[in-house]
Design an enzyme around this catalytic site. Sequence first.
Site, PDB file in Angstrom:
ATOM      1  N   SER A  45       0.855  -1.179   0.000  1.00 41.29           N
ATOM      2  CA  SER A  45       0.000   0.000   0.000  1.00 41.29           C
ATOM      3  C   SER A  45       0.895   1.235   0.000  1.00 41.29           C
ATOM      4  O   SER A  45       1.731   1.380  -0.880  1.00 41.29           O
ATOM      5  CB  SER A  45      -0.956  -0.029   1.207  1.00 41.29           C
ATOM      6  OG  SER A  45      -1.901   1.020   1.125  1.00 41.29           O
ATOM      7  N   HIS A  96      -2.373  -1.102  -3.443  1.00 36.22           N
ATOM      8  CA  HIS A  96      -3.402  -0.082  -3.264  1.00 36.22           C
ATOM      9  C   HIS A  96      -2.925   1.216  -3.913  1.00 36.22           C
ATOM     10  O   HIS A  96      -1.854   1.727  -3.582  1.00 36.22           O
ATOM     11  CB  HIS A  96      -3.653   0.193  -1.774  1.00 36.22           C
ATOM     12  CG  HIS A  96      -4.087  -1.005  -0.999  1.00 36.22           C
ATOM     13  ND1 HIS A  96      -3.958  -1.095   0.370  1.00 36.22           N
ATOM     14  CD2 HIS A  96      -4.651  -2.173  -1.399  1.00 36.22           C
ATOM     15  CE1 HIS A  96      -4.428  -2.250   0.787  1.00 36.22           C
ATOM     16  NE2 HIS A  96      -4.845  -2.930  -0.271  1.00 36.22           N
ATOM     17  N   ASP A 152      -4.572  -4.680   5.888  1.00 36.66           N
ATOM     18  CA  ASP A 152      -4.865  -5.552   4.751  1.00 36.66           C
ATOM     19  C   ASP A 152      -3.680  -6.446   4.447  1.00 36.66           C
ATOM     20  O   ASP A 152      -2.537  -5.981   4.357  1.00 36.66           O
ATOM     21  CB  ASP A 152      -5.208  -4.708   3.515  1.00 36.66           C
ATOM     22  CG  ASP A 152      -5.669  -5.571   2.354  1.00 36.66           C
ATOM     23  OD1 ASP A 152      -6.334  -6.599   2.602  1.00 36.66           O
ATOM     24  OD2 ASP A 152      -5.365  -5.211   1.192  1.00 36.66           O
TER      25      ASP A 152
END
Length: 364
Positions: A177, A204, A297
């Site tokens: 991310s 992400h 996540d």
Amino acid sequence: MTPSPATGDPVRLLVVDDSVSIRAVIRAMLEGDAGIRIVGEAGTGGEAVEMARTLRPGVILMDVQMPEMDGIEATGRIMATEAVPIIAFSSFTWGGEAKASIEMLAAGALDVMPKPDLGAPGAVSDCSRVLRKKIRSASRVAVVRHLRRAVPMAQGRGEPSGRSDGTRFEVLGVGASTGGPTALRELFSGLPADFPIPILVVQHITAGFTTGFVEWLRQHTPLDVRVANGEERTVPGSILIAPEGRQLEAMPGGTVRATSRKPRGLHLPSADTLLSSLASAYGRRCIGALLTGMGSDGAEGLLDIRRAGGFTLAQDEETCVVFGMPREAVRRCAVDQSMAPASMAELLRRMVVPSDRRVGGGRA
């Protein structure tokens, strides 16, 4: 390190754009928001570097393409000394400026978002809503200074050790991310073009920038990089990136599919979904890696891989832009080893590439 604002204090924002009209639009988008205060405006990257030093903003919103000094160079200089959360504000999500936006992320910018289409109905109000959220989110991240030249491996630690039980690994899954583009570049630039297993990635990133990210990543690895599309067979030496707004899932028999399955947690695509599917499809024959990023996540998916007998890696705190996702994975006992991305590349080469083919990774 720039301290996060105290509870209740407005975020101190520095706006950087060579367009007077765009700066006016930004002021209008943020007008009336008591939680964000514009403390300065700069028209060039050089002015931004100086104002970051003197004004001590909590967040910088920076244009990508500017005369004299662009956003990439300005970001690199600021992050080498001041460590301020920077949001890249891009005119385009395709072509050269999209790749330049990814370069800004690699230089230390925390996030990227497109400028509004001033002629489209509702575009400015939509951009205002997203921008306010991103500014607040960025202000809560304790970023660290970025050295201008990365050190490939930590000195004095020796070679990282991996599993030596003879397991024949068949796939690598990676979740990333905030700070992910830089970490992925360091990881994949260290792998050879004939890396013998496929790689599946969830990164992400703001909607619209995935294609630019893929084009940028191709410049830094000899591996074939592309966005996954529908259902297809995985290919050794290739990197499949999860498409925007869809999950990437591994299936038995060496296939992968991009699905419209609902988000798992907050993210679509989700690293948890990818890594858990690898655990189900490959068991002990898969490797999972979780890189820098906010939130959690991927931590549960990495734990699924470890429970299935696979091998798991997480980026170490020293090299993370945000030690969030890896920290959560460590907390859940989902990690076999933690290390820098470049060290991961060295370890993967020794674990996966046959010894008679280890003659140097990455490009010459």
